[in-house]
Design a protein around this motif. Structure first.
Motif, PDB file in Angstrom:
ATOM      1  N   MET A 105     -35.660   6.495  24.912  1.00 21.65           N
ATOM      2  CA  MET A 105     -34.715   7.592  24.831  1.00 21.65           C
ATOM      3  C   MET A 105     -35.093   8.630  25.875  1.00 21.65           C
ATOM      4  O   MET A 105     -36.268   8.888  26.094  1.00 21.65           O
ATOM      5  N   ASP A 106     -34.100   9.206  26.532  1.00 23.09           N
ATOM      6  CA  ASP A 106     -34.347  10.212  27.570  1.00 23.09           C
ATOM      7  C   ASP A 106     -34.693  11.545  26.927  1.00 23.09           C
ATOM      8  O   ASP A 106     -33.991  12.009  26.025  1.00 23.09           O
ATOM      9  N   ALA A 107     -35.782  12.146  27.386  1.00 20.23           N
ATOM     10  CA  ALA A 107     -36.214  13.433  26.845  1.00 20.23           C
ATOM     11  C   ALA A 107     -37.088  14.121  27.880  1.00 20.23           C
ATOM     12  O   ALA A 107     -37.594  13.502  28.808  1.00 20.23           O
ATOM     13  N   PHE A 108     -37.252  15.419  27.704  1.00 22.27           N
ATOM     14  CA  PHE A 108     -38.162  16.201  28.527  1.00 22.27           C
ATOM     15  C   PHE A 108     -39.459  16.415  27.754  1.00 22.27           C
ATOM     16  O   PHE A 108     -39.434  16.614  26.534  1.00 22.27           O
ATOM     17  N   VAL A 109     -40.575  16.414  28.450  1.00 21.39           N
ATOM     18  CA  VAL A 109     -41.864  16.729  27.825  1.00 21.39           C
ATOM     19  C   VAL A 109     -41.749  18.131  27.220  1.00 21.39           C
ATOM     20  O   VAL A 109     -41.273  19.060  27.871  1.00 21.39           O
ATOM     21  N   GLY A 110     -42.155  18.273  25.976  1.00 23.38           N
ATOM     22  CA  GLY A 110     -42.079  19.559  25.282  1.00 23.38           C
ATOM     23  C   GLY A 110     -40.788  19.763  24.525  1.00 23.38           C
ATOM     24  O   GLY A 110     -40.658  20.711  23.748  1.00 23.38           O
ATOM     25  N   GLU A 111     -39.818  18.888  24.702  1.00 25.99           N
ATOM     26  CA  GLU A 111     -38.553  19.000  23.967  1.00 25.99           C
ATOM     27  C   GLU A 111     -38.811  18.728  22.492  1.00 25.99           C
ATOM     28  O   GLU A 111     -39.619  17.871  22.130  1.00 25.99           O
ATOM     29  N   ILE A 112     -38.131  19.472  21.638  1.00 27.48           N
ATOM     30  CA  ILE A 112     -38.275  19.285  20.192  1.00 27.48           C
ATOM     31  C   ILE A 112     -36.945  18.765  19.659  1.00 27.48           C
ATOM     32  O   ILE A 112     -35.887  19.309  19.960  1.00 27.48           O
ATOM     33  N   ARG A 113     -37.047  17.709  18.861  1.00 28.13           N
ATOM     34  CA  ARG A 113     -35.853  17.120  18.241  1.00 28.13           C
ATOM     35  C   ARG A 113     -36.079  16.936  16.751  1.00 28.13           C
ATOM     36  O   ARG A 113     -37.208  16.738  16.299  1.00 28.13           O
ATOM     37  N   LEU A 114     -34.984  16.957  16.047  1.00 27.44           N
ATOM     38  CA  LEU A 114     -35.008  16.688  14.612  1.00 27.44           C
ATOM     39  C   LEU A 114     -34.603  15.233  14.426  1.00 27.44           C
ATOM     40  O   LEU A 114     -33.505  14.835  14.808  1.00 27.44           O
ATOM     41  N   PHE A 115     -35.516  14.426  13.897  1.00 28.34           N
ATOM     42  CA  PHE A 115     -35.230  13.013  13.667  1.00 28.34           C
ATOM     43  C   PHE A 115     -34.870  12.829  12.194  1.00 28.34           C
ATOM     44  O   PHE A 115     -35.706  13.021  11.316  1.00 28.34           O
ATOM     45  N   PRO A 116     -33.637  12.434  11.914  1.00 28.06           N
ATOM     46  CA  PRO A 116     -33.223  12.293  10.516  1.00 28.06           C
ATOM     47  C   PRO A 116     -33.709  11.008   9.864  1.00 28.06           C
ATOM     48  O   PRO A 116     -33.475  10.784   8.695  1.00 28.06           O
ATOM     49  N   TYR A 117     -34.417  10.161  10.599  1.00 32.88           N
ATOM     50  CA  TYR A 117     -34.799   8.866  10.057  1.00 32.88           C
ATOM     51  C   TYR A 117     -36.304   8.630  10.035  1.00 32.88           C
ATOM     52  O   TYR A 117     -36.771   7.684   9.450  1.00 32.88           O
ATOM     53  N   ALA A 118     -37.082   9.458  10.707  1.00 34.55           N
ATOM     54  CA  ALA A 118     -38.508   9.170  10.859  1.00 34.55           C
ATOM     55  C   ALA A 118     -39.309   9.447   9.595  1.00 34.55           C
ATOM     56  O   ALA A 118     -40.315   8.806   9.348  1.00 34.55           O
ATOM     57  N   ASN A 119     -38.907  10.406   8.818  1.00 37.09           N
ATOM     58  CA  ASN A 119     -39.562  10.747   7.559  1.00 37.09           C
ATOM     59  C   ASN A 119     -41.062  10.988   7.716  1.00 37.09           C
ATOM     60  O   ASN A 119     -41.875  10.529   6.931  1.00 37.09           O
ATOM     61  N   GLY A 120     -41.449  11.686   8.798  1.00 35.24           N
ATOM     62  CA  GLY A 120     -42.847  12.046   9.003  1.00 35.24           C
ATOM     63  C   GLY A 120     -43.688  10.969   9.658  1.00 35.24           C
ATOM     64  O   GLY A 120     -44.842  11.195   9.957  1.00 35.24           O
ATOM     65  N   ARG A 121     -43.156   9.765   9.845  1.00 35.16           N
ATOM     66  CA  ARG A 121     -43.928   8.699  10.500  1.00 35.16           C
ATOM     67  C   ARG A 121     -43.953   8.956  12.002  1.00 35.16           C
ATOM     68  O   ARG A 121     -43.134   9.668  12.551  1.00 35.16           O
ATOM     69  N   SER A 122     -44.875   8.326  12.680  1.00 35.47           N
ATOM     70  CA  SER A 122     -44.969   8.514  14.120  1.00 35.47           C
ATOM     71  C   SER A 122     -43.831   7.796  14.834  1.00 35.47           C
ATOM     72  O   SER A 122     -43.345   6.768  14.386  1.00 35.47           O
ATOM     73  N   VAL A 123     -43.410   8.381  15.940  1.00 33.85           N
ATOM     74  CA  VAL A 123     -42.397   7.812  16.801  1.00 33.85           C
ATOM     75  C   VAL A 123     -43.031   7.732  18.185  1.00 33.85           C
ATOM     76  O   VAL A 123     -43.618   8.701  18.665  1.00 33.85           O
ATOM     77  N   SER A 124     -42.943   6.591  18.843  1.00 32.91           N
ATOM     78  CA  SER A 124     -43.604   6.385  20.131  1.00 32.91           C
ATOM     79  C   SER A 124     -43.225   7.470  21.132  1.00 32.91           C
ATOM     80  O   SER A 124     -42.048   7.727  21.377  1.00 32.91           O
ATOM     81  N   GLY A 125     -44.230   8.148  21.713  1.00 29.12           N
ATOM     82  CA  GLY A 125     -44.019   9.200  22.703  1.00 29.12           C
ATOM     83  C   GLY A 125     -43.705  10.559  22.110  1.00 29.12           C
ATOM     84  O   GLY A 125     -43.473  11.521  22.843  1.00 29.12           O
ATOM     85  N   TRP A 126     -43.704  10.648  20.797  1.00 20.74           N
ATOM     86  CA  TRP A 126     -43.368  11.895  20.102  1.00 20.74           C
ATOM     87  C   TRP A 126     -44.446  12.201  19.072  1.00 20.74           C
ATOM     88  O   TRP A 126     -45.130  11.306  18.582  1.00 20.74           O
ATOM     89  N   CYS A 127     -44.589  13.479  18.717  1.00 22.82           N
ATOM     90  CA  CYS A 127     -45.588  13.901  17.735  1.00 22.82           C
ATOM     91  C   CYS A 127     -44.926  14.840  16.728  1.00 22.82           C
ATOM     92  O   CYS A 127     -44.141  15.721  17.102  1.00 22.82           O
ATOM     93  N   LEU A 128     -45.240  14.636  15.468  1.00 24.15           N
ATOM     94  CA  LEU A 128     -44.726  15.497  14.404  1.00 24.15           C
ATOM     95  C   LEU A 128     -45.144  16.944  14.651  1.00 24.15           C
ATOM     96  O   LEU A 128     -46.308  17.217  14.938  1.00 24.15           O
ATOM     97  N   CYS A 129     -44.207  17.864  14.571  1.00 30.46           N
ATOM     98  CA  CYS A 129     -44.505  19.299  14.762  1.00 30.46           C
ATOM     99  C   CYS A 129     -45.142  19.851  13.490  1.00 30.46           C
ATOM    100  O   CYS A 129     -44.479  20.447  12.639  1.00 30.46           O
ATOM    101  N   ASP A 130     -46.449  19.635  13.362  1.00 33.47           N
ATOM    102  CA  ASP A 130     -47.162  20.052  12.159  1.00 33.47           C
ATOM    103  C   ASP A 130     -48.322  21.005  12.466  1.00 33.47           C
ATOM    104  O   ASP A 130     -49.201  21.215  11.651  1.00 33.47           O
TER     105      ASP A 130
END
Length: 193
Positions: free
Chosen positions: A1-26
């Motif tokens: 998926m196309d994204a910018f480093v530092g971009e924040i997105r709301l994932f309605p399906y991840a349910n707190g699990r890790s997503v490749s190239g992304w980190c939970l904002c915790d």
């Protein structure tokens, strides 16, 4: 998926699990050496020592709000407030104490004397009444300070002060998942104009 480093997105399906190239904002700490691009974008806005680590935003249980200067919830609210990027404000609950209650007054009621309906013992249906032909009222004179009544003249009602009541401040919401931030390996470095 196309994204910018530092971009924040709301994932309605991840349910707190890790997503490749992304980190939970915790709010976690990330090593600068491992994520230099992300560190160069957000620095220590959300915490960090500027040497070995930096923190990502903690959006767990928080609403997102834009930064800038403005009033309260409506444009006419004063005073103006500056909201800086990275400021965490608000509270999930509040304690209601006597300081939260606006100042107010109590009115004392009275009734003219009538021989037919006056009683000797007060109850919940009676108010103070002056005896007939005895002058108990006078015009108010602003040059003379009025006398203060004894505290027992008007009693307290309600329950005595106890432990402050805790109330929930959370706005109605729908939990769909979590916010994630794009890491160095997950996106393109944004080019600044």
């Amino acid at each position: 998926m196309d994204a910018f480093v530092g971009e924040i997105r709301l994932f309605p399906y991840a349910n707190g699990r890790s997503v490749s190239g992304w980190c939970l904002c915790d709010g976690r700490k990330l090593p600068i050496s491992q994520y230099p691009a992300l560190n160069s974008i957000i620095g220590n806005l959300y915490g960090g020592d500027l040497k070995t680590y930096f923190n990502i935003p903690n959006l767990i249980g928080r609403a997102v709000m834009g930064s800038g200067t403005g009033g309260g919830p409506t444009p006419n609210d004063l005073p103006l407030t500056t909201r800086n990027v990275g400021d965490a404000v608000g509270e999930r609950t509040s304690s209601i104490t006597p300081n939260n209650i606006p100042s107010h007054t109590h009115q004392v009621a009275g009734a003219a004397y009538t021989n037919a309906s006056n009683v000797d013992t007060p109850d919940a249906t009676t108010v103070p009444s002056a005896p007939f032909n005895i002058k108990v009222y006078a015009a108010y004179n602003s040059a003379t300070a009025p006398s203060t009544l004894a505290p027992a003249t008007i009693g307290n009602t309600g329950t005595p002060y106890t432990t402050p009541l805790i109330v929930n401040n959370m706005q109605p919401c729908l939990h769909i998942s979590s916010y994630f931030i794009c890491l160095d390996s997950g996106g393109t470095y944004p080019i600044r104009p």
